[in-house]
Scaffold this active site. Structure first.
Site, short mmCIF file in Angstrom:
data_model
loop_
_atom_site.label_atom_id
_atom_site.label_comp_id
_atom_site.label_asym_id
_atom_site.label_seq_id
_atom_site.Cartn_x
_atom_site.Cartn_y
_atom_site.Cartn_z
N HIS A 61 30.66 110.47 68.30
CA HIS A 61 30.60 109.65 69.66
C HIS A 61 30.93 108.63 69.35
CE1 HIS A 61 27.38 112.91 70.54
NE2 HIS A 61 28.27 113.50 71.11
N GLU A 64 28.95 105.11 69.46
CA GLU A 64 27.75 104.78 68.75
C GLU A 64 28.08 104.02 67.61
OE1 GLU A 64 25.73 109.10 70.54
OE2 GLU A 64 26.19 108.93 68.27
N HIS A 156 24.23 109.05 64.28
CA HIS A 156 24.52 108.81 65.60
C HIS A 156 23.57 107.74 66.15
CE1 HIS A 156 26.79 112.25 66.86
NE2 HIS A 156 26.42 112.64 65.50
N GLU A 220 19.64 110.23 64.38
CA GLU A 220 19.56 109.66 65.29
C GLU A 220 18.77 108.15 65.07
OE1 GLU A 220 20.99 109.74 68.24
OE2 GLU A 220 21.78 112.09 68.22
ZN LIG Z 1 25.72 110.79 69.40
#
Ligand SMILES: [Zn+2]
Length: 334
Positions: A61, A64, A156, A220
């Site tokens: 992504h 990020e 992420h 995350e």
């Molecule tokens: Zn992500």
């Protein structure tokens, strides 16, 4: 003979689309291979056969940014000789076009395009790149001997806040067992919450786990912010742990080393335009769902929380019809 470095800063070189190299480069004590934009392999000149094969990815992504900066810093220190390299290391910056644009993605969410799903979205720019990343991972792990651990951490940051700031997603393993050593390593680096996924997914970590038997995780690590606006001190735990990993050291423990596990119980599916999610737009990941709470409804379908232990993960009512609008999770023991 030792050559000069092809760049000062891997992130900057990636963002300015600096041409990559057509052949590996011998540096002092290691070989650098830079076969594509955002693709860098570093291998020690002398590599024991059982040395870890480590794939670190970030920027799947594009907005990020903090984990991308963390990986770029590690590369800089490896190349400067400030950090010893003891593993075969492949670093993939997932979506350089979206990184330049400061966007999560340009055409299609790349972390829904792995596991061959890119073939169904071939018009999306992310589809081409997802196929390239799969091919890089394939080539990397194909060379990895059976004696070596295969590790993949896909880094992420989340769109929304989280009750548990740092958490990992353990892809569905089919017949394989969860690796307790990996869970303990995550806890040691301050990732104290792990979701055990219970179904296949078209994520990068599921792909390498399923195709290559790697111990793979989506991590995350906090909230997404633009380049340069990250408080990298909040990422110190993972930074220190990854530096230790690539140097062949154990992770120094950050925090109390505690670990809580959740399993994905079911997905909220947005079937139609009538889908209504009864949670605030800014609800945090892992917010508790009281027993009997109406989480969402979609025409005649009602999603009601049961038992009081359930929590919501990745709520997003804006997805296209037919897609997942959130995951209901519940605590689990291994
Ligand atoms: Zn992500």
């Amino acid at each position: 003979m030792t050559s000069a470095l092809p760049f000062d800063d891997f992130l900057a070189a990636t963002l300015r689309q600096q041409p990559h190299l057509h052949a590996p480069l011998s540096l002092d004590g290691l070989t650098l291979d830079w076969p594509d934009i955002g693709v860098l392999r570093l291998t020690p000149t002398t590599l024991p056969v059982d040395a870890d094969r480590v794939l670190l990815s970030a920027g799947v992504h594009g907005n990020e940014t903090a984990p991308i900066e963390v990986l770029a810093g590690i590369i800089t220190d490896l190349l400067a000789g400030r950090l010893p390299l003891a593993v075969d290391l492949l670093v993939l910056l997932g979506n350089p076009d979206a990184m330049r644009a400061g966007e999560r993605y340009l055409d299609y969410d790349m972390n829904r395009l792995f596991n061959g799903a890119h073939r169904q979205q071939s018009a999306a720019r992310e589809a081409t790149r997802a196929a390239q990343l799969e091919a890089q991972a394939d080539a990397f792990f194909a060379r990895s001997p059976a004696a070596a651990r295969r590790l993949h951490y896909d880094l992420h940051t989340a769109i929304r806040g989280s009750v548990y700031e740092k958490f990992a997603i353990y892809p569905f393993l089919h017949e394989r067992q969860h690796n307790r050593t990996q869970l303990d390593w995550l806890a040691d680096c301050g990732v104290n919450t792990v979701l055990l996924h219970s179904a296949p997914a078209n994520t990068f970590s599921y792909y390498t786990s399923r195709q290559h038997g790697a111990d793979s995780f989506t991590l995350e690590l906090g909230k997404a912010r633009p380049f340069g606006e990250n408080d990298l001190s909040r990422f110190a735990g993972i930074d220190v742990a990854l530096r230790a990993l690539v140097s062949g050291q154990a992770a120094p423990r950050v925090g109390d080393g505690s670990l809580q596990l959740f399993r994905a119980k079911y997905n909220l599916i947005k079937a139609s335009d009538a889908f209504r999610l009864h949670l605030a737009d800014d609800v945090e990941n892992f917010t508790a769902l009281p027993d009997g709470f109406l989480i969402a409804e979609d025409g005649d379908t009602r999603y009601v929380a049961e038992g009081g232990e359930e929590r919501i993960l990745f709520p997003n009512p804006k997805v296209q019809n037919g897609l997942r609008a959130g995951i209901v999770v519940e605590p689990v023991e291994l």
